[in-house]
Design a protein around this motif. Structure first.
Motif, PDB file in Angstrom:
ATOM      1  N   GLY A  18      18.280  -2.285   5.049  1.00  0.00           N
ATOM      2  CA  GLY A  18      17.049  -1.574   4.715  1.00  0.00           C
ATOM      3  C   GLY A  18      15.910  -2.506   4.405  1.00  0.00           C
ATOM      4  O   GLY A  18      14.759  -2.090   4.341  1.00  0.00           O
ATOM      5  N   LEU A  19      16.219  -3.796   4.213  1.00  0.00           N
ATOM      6  CA  LEU A  19      15.169  -4.791   4.010  1.00  0.00           C
ATOM      7  C   LEU A  19      14.514  -5.110   5.354  1.00  0.00           C
ATOM      8  O   LEU A  19      15.150  -5.035   6.402  1.00  0.00           O
ATOM      9  CB  LEU A  19      15.763  -6.057   3.393  1.00  0.00           C
ATOM     10  N   LYS A  20      13.257  -5.477   5.306  1.00  0.00           N
ATOM     11  CA  LYS A  20      12.499  -5.699   6.536  1.00  0.00           C
ATOM     12  C   LYS A  20      12.766  -7.080   7.108  1.00  0.00           C
ATOM     13  O   LYS A  20      12.563  -8.097   6.438  1.00  0.00           O
ATOM     14  CB  LYS A  20      10.994  -5.538   6.245  1.00  0.00           C
ATOM     15  N   GLU A 248      16.317 -10.729   5.529  1.00  0.00           N
ATOM     16  CA  GLU A 248      14.935 -10.497   5.955  1.00  0.00           C
ATOM     17  C   GLU A 248      14.464 -11.499   7.010  1.00  0.00           C
ATOM     18  O   GLU A 248      13.294 -11.534   7.366  1.00  0.00           O
ATOM     19  CB  GLU A 248      14.020 -10.520   4.721  1.00  0.00           C
ATOM     20  N   ILE A 348      16.598   0.709  -1.924  1.00  0.00           N
ATOM     21  CA  ILE A 348      15.467   0.120  -1.207  1.00  0.00           C
ATOM     22  C   ILE A 348      14.370   1.160  -1.061  1.00  0.00           C
ATOM     23  O   ILE A 348      14.624   2.290  -0.641  1.00  0.00           O
ATOM     24  CB  ILE A 348      15.900  -0.377   0.192  1.00  0.00           C
ATOM     25  N   PRO A 350      11.888   3.021   0.861  1.00  0.00           N
ATOM     26  CA  PRO A 350      11.792   3.179   2.316  1.00  0.00           C
ATOM     27  C   PRO A 350      10.418   2.827   2.882  1.00  0.00           C
ATOM     28  O   PRO A 350      10.299   2.435   4.050  1.00  0.00           O
ATOM     29  CB  PRO A 350      12.121   4.660   2.533  1.00  0.00           C
ATOM     30  N   GLN A 353      10.099  -1.222   1.967  1.00  0.00           N
ATOM     31  CA  GLN A 353      11.296  -1.943   2.406  1.00  0.00           C
ATOM     32  C   GLN A 353      11.604  -3.128   1.485  1.00  0.00           C
ATOM     33  O   GLN A 353      11.961  -4.219   1.932  1.00  0.00           O
ATOM     34  CB  GLN A 353      11.146  -2.403   3.863  1.00  0.00           C
ATOM     35  N   THR A 354      11.458  -2.891   0.193  1.00  0.00           N
ATOM     36  CA  THR A 354      11.796  -3.887  -0.822  1.00  0.00           C
ATOM     37  C   THR A 354      12.622  -3.214  -1.925  1.00  0.00           C
ATOM     38  O   THR A 354      12.482  -2.009  -2.162  1.00  0.00           O
ATOM     39  CB  THR A 354      10.531  -4.504  -1.454  1.00  0.00           C
TER      40      THR A 354
END
Length: 465
Positions: A18-20, A248, A348, A350, A353-354
């Motif tokens: 879910g992290l970018k 990431e 996370i 949404p 994304q952190t």
């Protein structure tokens, strides 16, 4: 059991967190440089030269750099093959099992947490001094902790929250700010090298090694080149944060090894150049000041140097602080995801994304420590925590080569197991030159962590579920 553990961690690593994923190898290298070049370059170079190594502080940095290079190569192999955002915690999980992973994760929390609070205090000192240079001032009540006669160290408290909000906004925005700040401080260092290069006096390098290799004074203080290496090692621990960015990174198997090795190599070269030039323009005996670079430039006639160096220091310490906070949040995120701390924190956001909850928790705790508690020599504990994590990563490379010989390794250490063995030896040797009080604090911290593990983490681990 080991195979089950490896599969569990592999699934967690491969699953989209879910992290970018937006960081390039260049971003990762600058993340490491941002974390490593700060207090060490502007303060420790002079302190180590004046009190422990003399002009031979160059050798101290080389020794610390070589030890870090061995560790970086080990980090590179594990980051490419194991991955995950937990750094040495995640690698230890796979190599040694959950208990040892918790211990090393607990050590990393000390390393990053105390390091961040210490850097925030250092940044506050330079910020207050810069205001004074421009004829401005803050009431002392708002620049000191309560135990020192104040109410709060407001600058230290505030800078933590500024960077906390930046981390919440997104990792790409944080990386962009880091890149700009790194450019500012590297420009400052380049100007120093140019000015110093025109004013070198070789007699300042004699005697080159006035304190010898190692000695212990009657008061228990250690001096010499090796003691200096254990002190300046603080300058290198920031590169560990590169490995916390695995989730990431755009292409972690390729970009993490590049970022790790590039940042350690570049920083070592910069430290050698700055320490050599610094001791070449003034006598090492005069460098025991809070701002040796500014002092040295003023000494050779550049009176405007104070403002120049203040700019570099403020930018430099902001990047160090940003990287430390970032690394701390990602390690806690990984531990939360594994159930060793409450899974409430691994959620996370949404939109951004952190991991907003964990970032807010870190911001709150570190700002309280920085604003209300004077750290003093407690910051020395950061060094032993870093060295311990480096040793565990080097051991982990050897263990996984034996237990998981068929594991896909996009980056492999040359001359295995020589590189990780040398990392264990060099990092282990540096711990021997740390003060006894540092060891005492370290063991107390580990004992507290062990109690927490058996009281909570062991019973809530996802590995057990």
């Amino acid at each position: 059991m080991l195979a089950q553990l490896f599969r569990t961690k592999a699934i967690a690593t491969e699953t989209h967190s879910g992290l970018k994923k937006c960081l390039s190898a260049f971003d990762l290298a600058l993340l490491g440089i941002g974390g490593a070049i700060g207090t060490g370059i502007f303060v420790l170079t002079g302190l180590a030269a004046a009190t422990q190594a003399g002009p031979a502080v160059i050798i101290s940095f080389i020794i610390a750099g070589v030890a870090s290079a061995f560790a970086a190569l080990s980090y590179a192999e594990l980051s490419a093959s194991v991955g995950g955002s937990g750094s040495a915690y995640g690698y230890s999980y796979v190599a040694f099992g959950e208990f040892f992973a918790w211990v090393i994760g607990w050590i990393l929390l000390l390393e990053y947490g105390v390091g961040a609070a210490a850097v925030a205090n250092g940044w506050a000192g330079y910020f207050i001094r810069t205001l004074t240079n421009f004829g401005l001032s803050m009431p002392e009540l708002y620049t000191k902790a309560p135990s020192m006669g104040g109410i709060i160290n407001l600058p230290a408290f505030s800078i933590i929250w500024v960077l906390t909000l930046l981390l919440i906004s997104g990792v790409k925005q944080s990386a962009q700010v880091n890149n700009i700040m790194v450019a500012i401080k590297l420009s400052t260092i380049a100007i120093f090298l140019v000015l110093a290069g025109m004013n070198l006096h070789s007699e300042n390098w004699h005697p080159f090694m006035p304190f010898g290799w190692f000695d212990t004074l009657d008061n228990g203080k250690t001096i010499g080149v090796l003691a200096g290496a254990s002190l300046v090692f603080f300058a290198y621990f920031g590169f560990d944060a590169v490995s916390t960015a695995a989730d990431e990174a755009k292409n972690p198997q390729r970009d993490l090894p590049i970022g790790l090795i590039a940042s350690v190599t570049f920083c070592t070269i910069i430290y050698i150049l700055v320490s050599g030039f610094l001791t070449g323009i003034v006598s090492y005996t005069e460098l025991n000041t809070s701002s040796p670079v500014a002092f040295a430039l003023t000494k050779i006639g550049y009176t405007w140097a104070s403002t120049l160096v203040a700019t570099g220091v403020l930018a430099g310490l902001i990047t160090v602080l940003l990287v430390l906070l970032y690394g701390l949040t990602r390690i806690l995120y990984a531990m939360s995801r594994d159930g060793l701390i409450s899974p409430f924190f691994s959620a996370i956001n949404p939109e951004r994304q952190t991991p907003v909850r964990i970032i807010l928790l870190c911001g709150f705790v570190i700002s309280i420590i920085a604003g209300f508690i004077p750290l003093g020599e407690l910051a020395e504990t950061v060094n032993i925590g870093t060295l311990a994590s480096f040793i565990m990563v080097c051991v982990g490379v050897i263990v996984l080569r034996i237990r998981q010989p068929n594991l896909k390794r996009p980056f492999k250490n040359p001359w295995n197991p020589l590189i990780p063995v040398l990392g264990i030896i060099t990092c282990g040797a540096l711990t021997a030159f740390l003060p006894a009080e540092t060891w005492h604090r370290f063991f107390i911290w580990i004992a507290v962590g062990v109690v927490i593990y058996f009281a909570y983490s062991m019973h809530h681990s996802k590995l057990k579920s």
